[in-house]
Design an enzyme around this catalytic site. Structure first.
Site, PDB file in Angstrom:
ATOM      1  N   SER A  96       0.666  -0.835  -0.745  1.00 50.37           N
ATOM      2  CA  SER A  96      -0.163   0.216   0.103  1.00 50.37           C
ATOM      3  C   SER A  96       0.828   1.587   0.219  1.00 50.37           C
ATOM      4  CB  SER A  96      -1.377   0.441   1.057  1.00 50.37           C
ATOM      5  OG  SER A  96      -1.903   0.961   1.044  1.00 50.37           O
ATOM      6  N   HIS A 121      -3.492  -1.747  -4.186  1.00 51.75           N
ATOM      7  CA  HIS A 121      -4.540  -1.828  -3.629  1.00 51.75           C
ATOM      8  C   HIS A 121      -5.355  -0.270  -4.344  1.00 51.75           C
ATOM      9  CE1 HIS A 121      -4.067  -2.165   0.786  1.00 51.75           C
ATOM     10  NE2 HIS A 121      -3.830  -1.540   0.837  1.00 51.75           N
TER      11      HIS A 121
END
Length: 194
Positions: A96, A121
């Site tokens: 992330s 993501h």
């Protein structure tokens, strides 16, 4: 507290300072754990201090589950801002906002250890309150997602539509898969490989 306990505490302090001094001398920074404002302040301060000390290369070791995107942005931007070249070494997991920091350097200076895992993501947010405030936050998250996907596409060489599709949900990559994807240039097994 007895004398033995006091001696143990006294011994710990110089070791910490000695370790910090050795890390500064070796021009190494560790980004371990969640990305937050406190970590961003520490890492950005270290980057500026190392840049002021010399133009020699800096190594950043990243092992992070991600965290606050704007804190990751500040580290990402500072890496690009300073004069010394920065090498990224992924270890553990680079996820992330940690992946955002990791791609701040050109691909040829992005390395990882063999068991590193990567997670890409879309950003998430938790908001509550009035419907109009929730709508504003949703628009901001969408803009952030588009910006992060453009950064990731530029860093990996992947088409933006592929990044959009891959990051729609959690997208995990092994070290080898990350190399094929364009996140990593080389998988290293020792400091001599850097």
């Amino acid at each position: 507290m007895n004398d033995e306990d006091q001696d143990d505490k006294t011994k710990e302090l110089p070791l910490g300072k000695e370790t910090e001094a050795n890390l500064f001398k070796s021009r190494s920074i560790f980004i371990y754990g969640p990305i937050n404002q406190e970590l961003a302040q520490k890492v950005c301060s270290q980057l500026v201090a190392l840049a002021a000390a010399s133009d020699e290369d800096i190594r950043i070791y990243v092992n992070s589950p991600g965290g606050h995107v704007e804190s990751g942005d500040s580290i990402h931007d500072m890496i690009k801002f300073i004069k010394p070249k920065v090498w990224m070494i992924g270890t553990g997991w680079v996820a992330s906002a940690g992946a955002l920091i990791y791609v701040a350097t050109p691909k040829e200076r992005r390395l990882c250890l063999p068991n590193t895992r990567f997670l890409l993501h879309q950003p998430s947010g938790g908001t509550r309150g009035m419907a109009s405030d929730i709508e504003i936050q949703a628009r901001e998250i969408i803009k952030m997602n588009e910006r992060l996907n453009r950064i990731m596409a530029a860093a990996t060489g992947q088409p933006l539509d592929k990044i959009d599709k891959d990051t729609d949900r959690d997208y995990w990559l092994s070290a080898e898969e990350a190399k094929d994807y364009g996140l990593v240039s080389r998988i290293v097994t020792s400091q001599a490989d850097i």
